[in-house]
Design a protein around this motif. Structure first.
Motif, PDB file in Angstrom:
ATOM      1  N   UNK A 195       8.459 -15.662 -13.560  1.00 49.55           N
ATOM      2  CA  UNK A 195       7.600 -14.662 -12.940  1.00 49.55           C
ATOM      3  C   UNK A 195       8.343 -13.337 -13.049  1.00 49.55           C
ATOM      4  N   UNK A 196       7.641 -12.278 -13.361  1.00 46.97           N
ATOM      5  CA  UNK A 196       8.381 -11.031 -13.559  1.00 46.97           C
ATOM      6  C   UNK A 196       7.544  -9.798 -13.271  1.00 46.97           C
ATOM      7  N   UNK A 197       8.232  -8.751 -12.875  1.00 44.22           N
ATOM      8  CA  UNK A 197       7.661  -7.404 -12.757  1.00 44.22           C
ATOM      9  C   UNK A 197       8.352  -6.594 -13.841  1.00 44.22           C
TER      10      UNK A 197
ATOM     11  N   UNK B 259       6.183   1.751 -14.841  1.00 46.62           N
ATOM     12  CA  UNK B 259       5.086   2.685 -14.551  1.00 46.62           C
ATOM     13  C   UNK B 259       4.152   2.079 -13.507  1.00 46.62           C
ATOM     14  N   UNK B 260       3.697   0.853 -13.766  1.00 42.89           N
ATOM     15  CA  UNK B 260       2.782   0.200 -12.817  1.00 42.89           C
ATOM     16  C   UNK B 260       3.460  -0.006 -11.478  1.00 42.89           C
ATOM     17  N   UNK B 261       4.719  -0.405 -11.519  1.00 47.61           N
ATOM     18  CA  UNK B 261       5.391  -0.664 -10.251  1.00 47.61           C
ATOM     19  C   UNK B 261       5.578   0.623  -9.459  1.00 47.61           C
ATOM     20  N   UNK B 262       5.860   1.712 -10.177  1.00 46.62           N
ATOM     21  CA  UNK B 262       5.976   2.989  -9.487  1.00 46.62           C
ATOM     22  C   UNK B 262       4.638   3.362  -8.839  1.00 46.62           C
TER      23      UNK B 262
ATOM     24  N   UNK C 201       2.101  -8.612 -12.026  1.00 48.01           N
ATOM     25  CA  UNK C 201       2.974  -9.766 -12.250  1.00 48.01           C
ATOM     26  C   UNK C 201       2.787 -10.327 -13.658  1.00 48.01           C
ATOM     27  N   UNK C 202       3.894 -10.698 -14.294  1.00 49.26           N
ATOM     28  CA  UNK C 202       3.854 -11.448 -15.564  1.00 49.26           C
ATOM     29  C   UNK C 202       4.248 -12.890 -15.252  1.00 49.26           C
ATOM     30  N   UNK C 203       3.504 -13.825 -15.786  1.00 48.26           N
ATOM     31  CA  UNK C 203       3.798 -15.243 -15.533  1.00 48.26           C
ATOM     32  C   UNK C 203       3.871 -15.983 -16.857  1.00 48.26           C
ATOM     33  N   UNK C 204       4.916 -16.780 -17.030  1.00 52.18           N
ATOM     34  CA  UNK C 204       4.976 -17.721 -18.160  1.00 52.18           C
ATOM     35  C   UNK C 204       5.454 -19.049 -17.600  1.00 52.18           C
TER      36      UNK C 204
ATOM     37  N   UNK D 253      -1.322  -9.954 -14.647  1.00 49.60           N
ATOM     38  CA  UNK D 253      -2.387  -9.423 -13.791  1.00 49.60           C
ATOM     39  C   UNK D 253      -1.808  -8.975 -12.459  1.00 49.60           C
ATOM     40  N   UNK D 254      -2.557  -8.158 -11.719  1.00 53.79           N
ATOM     41  CA  UNK D 254      -2.082  -7.804 -10.383  1.00 53.79           C
ATOM     42  C   UNK D 254      -2.119  -9.058  -9.512  1.00 53.79           C
ATOM     43  N   UNK D 255      -1.241  -9.127  -8.550  1.00 49.33           N
ATOM     44  CA  UNK D 255      -1.239 -10.283  -7.642  1.00 49.33           C
ATOM     45  C   UNK D 255      -0.759  -9.860  -6.273  1.00 49.33           C
ATOM     46  N   UNK D 256      -1.273 -10.564  -5.265  1.00 50.13           N
ATOM     47  CA  UNK D 256      -0.756 -10.403  -3.912  1.00 50.13           C
ATOM     48  C   UNK D 256       0.479 -11.296  -3.769  1.00 50.13           C
ATOM     49  N   UNK D 257       1.592 -10.683  -3.357  1.00 50.04           N
ATOM     50  CA  UNK D 257       2.833 -11.427  -3.121  1.00 50.04           C
ATOM     51  C   UNK D 257       3.179 -11.258  -1.646  1.00 50.04           C
TER      52      UNK D 257
END
Lengths: 430, 430
Positions: A159-161, A165-168, A253-256, A268-272
């Motif tokens: 799982x990764x951020x 840019x998006x995180x900012x 979030x990136x998921x593999x 995709x965006x996700x609620x964490x």
């Protein structure tokens, strides 16, 4: 080839990363030579315009007008490509370097996402090597960690951020109650977003990095068509506010992972959960959460971009290349033959934002549709906004099937009381 | 030496880590061989008792009664030492391996903390190599990251949580309002603490790991006498409670940095802001926070111990050794000649717990002593406990000099109203 004790570089591209890389090499050469056991030499450089004013003196290095000629020079051991772009010169440099048995070092995620698998195949035949630590998560040594540190693990999930840019933008929306549009303007002003930010905010940059990690972790041939990609442009400040009230932050979030023998790759965006480490990754930071069968859960957090952090990774590749730490990987493992999982078969929690006319029975009609589609509710928030005739209804579901919730949304959308298309955000456990 | 395509191991020690390492090698051999480019063979093993019942079949490997003989065998390339202890057999194995030009792989922090510098010196003359990724922070590839990933950086500071036992105890005290004694009992029951936990709870284990990181980051010759070491045995549940109220969590922190051209190496409990990532490192997790001049801030979080996470690091070392990724480092840099900073010259915030008789003027007499010693206050909490004649006074200072606050405490201690010796905890920004 030079003599065994020296290691000569041809550096292509003198943008901010190229200049920072040369400065780092110049300033730390003694240390770097001691650590690599080699005498590292910048033999030649090449860029678009020789005469541009630069913060370093380029006259001490050979200038090569044609970058491709560097790949043919016998006095150069490795090409360092810092120009970017998946095709054109960067691609030509990569293939020509390998053809000429030069080591190839790059910070170019688009190139590796598109041609990394093929480049590795060629390398395995020819005995050269490529290095691209700087292509994913800037200064974070995640590529090295997967290929060396965790080399013996079966990686269960990543799982990764990965997009600063998006995180900012999401952090700014969260901390300063801004709209997406205002946060984007600020990000551009501060240099966190490009003039055309599409690549970042639509999740494409994240997906490039994700497929590189997937290549390393699972030997999965990068193919963006197989990756579900959704950006952050539909996230409203209301989503940030309601997610917070429910105990979550929103992140891209990136998921593999491998799920039921299928590759589950998505962006995709996700609620964490607000109390999770991922929720605390603020500003332009990147984070990678790996789970291995032996190593268990590992978290890496650091600067994902910027000239100096990126140069730090480029130079670590240069040193590894000088030490001839070649890059073996089992890209031909069975996992490469695995099919990709369709996003519609995801099972998990969902956040649903609905804007409805304030009429009697509206919530009942929505919940009955959800109920018909086997979706049970965790939390519901219903409250008015400034226009008194309209209300937001926010729903957090228990675990359910994505296909079911999409079917439910399609029905809900047709209700007379629904004012705008319902918005769905996945909830992820990180 | 075997032929160039094979890499043969002699493994010494068949405790939980030894067995997990062999299982990992057996289960993942195909992958590991592909990734290392070598055919890795467990040639021989050795342990105290051949006939002990074990979860693996050891009969497929040569049994060597005398571990030291392994270091002399021509058919073995690397010795994997998993017995522990800074002296005795582990030390003999290390020196004999190097003398016989074998590669040496170990998970033994006490050994590397004591003899790592000398072993590196010998290696640099003889052309062998040692590997000890598993010695610090279990599965977290922090050693690899410092020596490869961040190899070009000047490391500005390392902050770390490196002892799972202490972190488990402090987390249990925080989350379940337990006393230190009760949390320690629980940690023993769950196997997080040894029967004799001195090594962990007094901070010595943390200090071993810290000096190894200091060796890698600064070339500083490990010497525990130069490291200020304070454990967690004096932390009371009241400290946890008041720290929380002030917005902090208490963690056992390891610090290595260079301050004013002096090495600042220390292990002690510290208050960390509750909203910081370090405060969120719960249970038996480890975390390492590195700051490099080029990489900027990097955070690594993961399992610090346990058979499988440790085996994961041991096997990553085996693969790196098989790939002949030799370990160059500039241990002879100028920094090794730097003096150590005395803890008394620390400047920072302090938390002070005082138990006082509930008399008029007690707070005034304390604050006037602090004021005389140039210590200004950030926060003060004063309240009674069950015995109404006694009160806790909790003081959080602004930045001040440690010498000043120690002087102040010595004076405060002599006041008639002070019931027990005041307790001081440093506040650290992590």
């Amino acid at each position: 080839m030079n003599n065994a004790n020296s290691f000569s570089l041809g550096i292509v591209g003198l943008g901010t990363v190229g200049l920072a890389t040369i400065k780092l090499l110049e300033n730390q050469l003694d240390n770097i030579n001691k650590k690599s056991g080699k005498n590292i030499i910048i033999k030649a450089i090449s860029a678009k315009d020789k005469n541009k004013s630069r913060s370093i003196d380029i006259n001490k290095y050979d200038w090569e007008e044609s970058p491709l000629k560097l790949t043919e020079r016998e006095d150069i051991d490795a090409i360092v490509e810092l120009i970017g772009g998946s095709d054109g010169l960067a691609k030509e440099l990569a293939y020509s370097s390998i053809k000429n048995k030069k080591l190839f070092i790059t910070a170019n995620k688009a190139l590796i996402a598109k041609y990394g698998y093929d480049l590795h195949e060629r390398i395995s035949k020819i005995g050269s090597a490529i290095y691209y630590e700087a292509a994913v998560a800037g200064a974070i040594p995640v590529i090295n960690s997967i290929k060396d540190g965790l080399v013996s693990d079966n990686i269960i999930s990543i799982h990764a951020i990965l997009n600063g840019t998006c995180n900012y933008i999401l952090s700014d929306m969260t901390n300063n109650s801004k709209s997406f549009a205002d946060a984007l303007i600020k990000a551009k002003e501060l240099g966190f977003a490009e003039a055309d930010p599409t690549f970042d905010i639509e999740g494409i940059d994240s997906a490039h990095k994700l497929v590189i990690l997937g290549l390393l972790a699972y030997g999965a041939k990068p193919n963006l068509d197989n990756v579900y990609i959704e950006g952050i442009t539909s996230i409203k400040s209301e989503d940030i506010k309601y997610a917070d009230r429910l105990g979550y932050k929103i992140k891209l979030i990136c998921i593999a992972s491998i799920d039921n023998n299928k590759l589950d790759f998505r962006v995709h965006p996700a609620l964490c959960l607000s109390k999770s480490i991922s929720a605390g990754i603020g500003g332009a930071l990147n984070a990678v959460f790996l789970e291995g069968d032996y190593s268990k859960k590992l978290t890496f957090i650091g600067e994902g971009a910027g000239a100096e952090p990126t140069a730090s990774s480029v130079v670590s590749d240069i040193i590894n290349a000088a030490k001839s730490n070649k890059f073996f990987n089992n890209f031909h493992s069975i996992k490469n033959e695995l099919k990709y999982k369709n996003i519609m078969s995801r099972v998990g929690k969902y956040y649903l934002r609905l804007l409805v006319s304030d009429k009697i029975g509206v919530l009942a009609s929505i919940t009955s549709i959800l109920d018909e589609n086997d979706i049970s509710l965790d939390s519901v928030i219903q409250e008015g906004n400034e226009i008194q005739e309209e209300k937001y209804i926010i729903i957090l579901t228990h675990d359910c099937n994505e296909l079911n919730i999409i079917n439910a949304i399609n029905k809900i959308e047709n209700l007379d009381t629904i004012i705008i298309k319902p918005h769905l955000i996945r909830v992820e456990k990180i």
